[in-house]
Design a protein around this motif. Structure first.
Motif, short mmCIF file in Angstrom:
data_model
loop_
_atom_site.label_atom_id
_atom_site.label_comp_id
_atom_site.label_asym_id
_atom_site.label_seq_id
_atom_site.Cartn_x
_atom_site.Cartn_y
_atom_site.Cartn_z
N MET A 1 0.84 -1.19 0.00
CA MET A 1 0.00 0.00 0.00
C MET A 1 0.88 1.25 0.00
O MET A 1 1.88 1.31 0.70
CB MET A 1 -0.92 0.01 1.21
N SER A 2 0.50 2.23 -0.81
CA SER A 2 1.29 3.45 -0.90
C SER A 2 1.05 4.33 0.33
O SER A 2 -0.09 4.52 0.77
CB SER A 2 0.91 4.22 -2.17
N VAL A 3 2.12 4.87 0.89
CA VAL A 3 2.01 5.76 2.04
C VAL A 3 1.45 7.11 1.62
O VAL A 3 0.72 7.75 2.37
CB VAL A 3 3.39 5.92 2.72
N VAL A 4 1.77 7.54 0.39
CA VAL A 4 1.28 8.82 -0.14
C VAL A 4 0.41 8.54 -1.35
O VAL A 4 0.82 7.82 -2.27
CB VAL A 4 2.44 9.75 -0.52
N SER A 5 -0.79 9.11 -1.38
CA SER A 5 -1.72 8.93 -2.50
C SER A 5 -2.06 10.29 -3.10
O SER A 5 -2.43 11.22 -2.37
CB SER A 5 -3.01 8.25 -2.03
N LEU A 6 -1.92 10.39 -4.41
CA LEU A 6 -2.30 11.62 -5.11
C LEU A 6 -3.81 11.67 -5.25
O LEU A 6 -4.42 10.79 -5.85
CB LEU A 6 -1.63 11.66 -6.49
N LEU A 7 -4.43 12.71 -4.70
CA LEU A 7 -5.89 12.83 -4.73
C LEU A 7 -6.41 13.66 -5.89
O LEU A 7 -7.51 13.42 -6.39
CB LEU A 7 -6.39 13.43 -3.41
N GLY A 8 -5.64 14.65 -6.32
CA GLY A 8 -6.12 15.49 -7.41
C GLY A 8 -5.10 16.53 -7.82
O GLY A 8 -4.25 16.95 -7.03
N VAL A 9 -5.18 16.93 -9.09
CA VAL A 9 -4.34 18.00 -9.63
C VAL A 9 -5.24 18.97 -10.37
O VAL A 9 -5.97 18.58 -11.28
CB VAL A 9 -3.26 17.45 -10.59
N ASN A 10 -5.19 20.23 -9.96
CA ASN A 10 -5.99 21.28 -10.58
C ASN A 10 -5.06 22.25 -11.30
O ASN A 10 -4.19 22.86 -10.67
CB ASN A 10 -6.82 22.01 -9.52
N ILE A 11 -5.22 22.38 -12.62
CA ILE A 11 -4.39 23.30 -13.39
C ILE A 11 -5.05 24.68 -13.33
O ILE A 11 -6.15 24.87 -13.83
CB ILE A 11 -4.24 22.82 -14.84
N LEU A 12 -4.35 25.63 -12.74
CA LEU A 12 -4.97 26.91 -12.42
C LEU A 12 -5.04 27.85 -13.60
O LEU A 12 -5.95 28.67 -13.67
CB LEU A 12 -4.20 27.57 -11.27
N ASN A 13 -4.10 27.81 -14.51
CA ASN A 13 -4.10 28.74 -15.65
C ASN A 13 -4.14 27.93 -16.95
O ASN A 13 -3.11 27.59 -17.52
CB ASN A 13 -2.88 29.66 -15.62
N ASN A 14 -5.31 27.64 -17.42
CA ASN A 14 -5.47 26.84 -18.62
C ASN A 14 -6.79 27.19 -19.32
O ASN A 14 -7.84 27.18 -18.68
CB ASN A 14 -5.48 25.35 -18.25
N PRO A 15 -6.74 27.56 -20.64
CA PRO A 15 -5.54 27.71 -21.46
C PRO A 15 -4.73 28.94 -21.09
O PRO A 15 -5.20 29.78 -20.33
CB PRO A 15 -6.12 27.81 -22.88
N ALA A 16 -3.52 29.03 -21.66
CA ALA A 16 -2.64 30.15 -21.34
C ALA A 16 -1.70 30.38 -22.52
O ALA A 16 -1.67 29.59 -23.47
CB ALA A 16 -1.84 29.86 -20.07
N LYS A 17 -0.94 31.47 -22.46
CA LYS A 17 0.07 31.71 -23.48
C LYS A 17 1.19 30.67 -23.35
O LYS A 17 1.44 30.15 -22.26
CB LYS A 17 0.64 33.12 -23.34
N PHE A 18 1.85 30.41 -24.45
CA PHE A 18 2.93 29.43 -24.44
C PHE A 18 4.02 29.82 -23.45
O PHE A 18 4.64 28.96 -22.81
CB PHE A 18 3.53 29.31 -25.85
N THR A 19 4.24 31.12 -23.28
CA THR A 19 5.31 31.60 -22.42
C THR A 19 4.91 31.74 -20.95
O THR A 19 5.75 32.08 -20.11
CB THR A 19 5.81 32.97 -22.93
N ASP A 20 3.64 31.51 -20.63
CA ASP A 20 3.20 31.63 -19.23
C ASP A 20 3.71 30.47 -18.39
O ASP A 20 3.98 29.36 -18.89
CB ASP A 20 1.66 31.65 -19.16
N LYS A 21 3.81 30.70 -17.08
CA LYS A 21 4.19 29.63 -16.17
C LYS A 21 3.09 28.57 -16.09
O LYS A 21 1.91 28.86 -16.31
CB LYS A 21 4.43 30.20 -14.76
N TYR A 22 3.51 27.36 -15.76
CA TYR A 22 2.55 26.30 -15.43
C TYR A 22 2.24 26.41 -13.94
O TYR A 22 3.14 26.56 -13.11
CB TYR A 22 3.14 24.92 -15.72
#
Length: 283
Positions: A1-22
């Protein structure tokens, strides 16, 4: 059993310019107190033809990790266009979000990314030299490819088995009662060349299945000896880096570009820095 479980990832700036930060808002759960920090990385696949164009956009150590549900913001710079072939800047590619503990990767999330011009005119007749400031990216956030790996955490008891479990019952059947290769060859010879070709095809398929190994980004979960399909990916095992651009564009085609959540203000940190996650209190 994994000690750490990924529950979710929310992309905050999408869509965006190619040069913008992720900007990723990452939520995970920790079941036990960890001795070390978690290391998160974001990698941009610059070309489908060679991994020499892959770029690690940023890495971040997160800790100390409290037991429970935690959340933090991961920011990464846009890829350097000087390291991407001009022919591969536009079109569909992949970004990989990975997390490791003590140098051992235990989860990988891959997203398709579609890069195109902001106007139909430029998309219809793109210039030979890409105009970077007029390119926007759209991450296919609702169709991630997730792979989980069983790793050793802080104790030897958590280490995955190196070998399959013993199966003593497999040795109980006498060898002479088994249906061997000699009998199979005799039947194939009696049934003619068509049967021989079919048998050869079955052997090749079995060999290919045995040699495939784990898909790098397959939407499957590996737990020791058995592989269980990940609930977050109903489309099965997919290796995004090896898919052709046409296949990737078919995946993207028809998806409407929708705006993401407003970006959250966070302190900028250099690559390899350590940040402390915000614990989410249970109600």
């Amino acid at each position: 059993m994994s000690v750490v479980s990924l529950l979710g990832v929310n992309i905050l700036n999408n869509p965006a310019k190619f040069t913008d930060k992720y900007e990723f808002e990452i939520t995970f759960e920790c079941l036990e107190q960890l001795e070390k920090d978690l290391e998160w990385k974001l990698t941009y696949v610059g070309s489908a033809t060679s991994d020499q164009y892959d770029q690690e956009l940023d890495s971040l150590f997160v800790g100390p990790i409290p037991v429970g549900v935690n959340k933090f913001i991961f920011e990464a710079d846009a890829p350097k266009t000087s390291r991407i072939p001009d022919a591969d800047i536009l079109g569909v590619t992949v970004v990989l979000l990975t997390c490791s503990y003590d140098g051992r990767e235990f989860v990988r999330v891959g997203y398709y990314v579609n890069n195109e011009y902001e106007t139909d005119e430029l998309n219809a007749d793109p210039p030979a030299k890409p105009i970077i400031e007029k390119i926007r990216r759209n991450i296919l956030a609702d169709k991630p490819r997730v792979t989980r790996f069983a790793i050793k955490w802080d104790s030897e008891a958590s280490a995955p088995a190196e070998f399959p479990p013993e199966q003593p019952e497999a040795d109980l059947q006498p060898d002479e009662d088994e249906y061997g290769a000699d009998e199979l060859d005799e039947e194939v010879e009696e049934e003619g060349p068509e049967a021989a070709a079919a048998a050869k095809g079955q052997d090749s398929a079995a060999a290919a299945a045995a040699g495939d190994g784990d898909a790098e980004m397959g939407g499957v979960e590996e737990n020791g000896d058995a592989a269980e399909e990940d609930e977050s990916d109903e489309e099965g095992s997919v290796d995004l880096e090896n898919e052709t651009e046409d296949e990737l564009e078919e995946e993207i085609e028809g998806e409407a570009a929708e705006g993401g959540d407003d970006a959250m203000d966070v302190d900028e940190k250099p690559a390899g820095a350590t940040t402390k996650p915000q614990q989410v209190m249970a109600h």
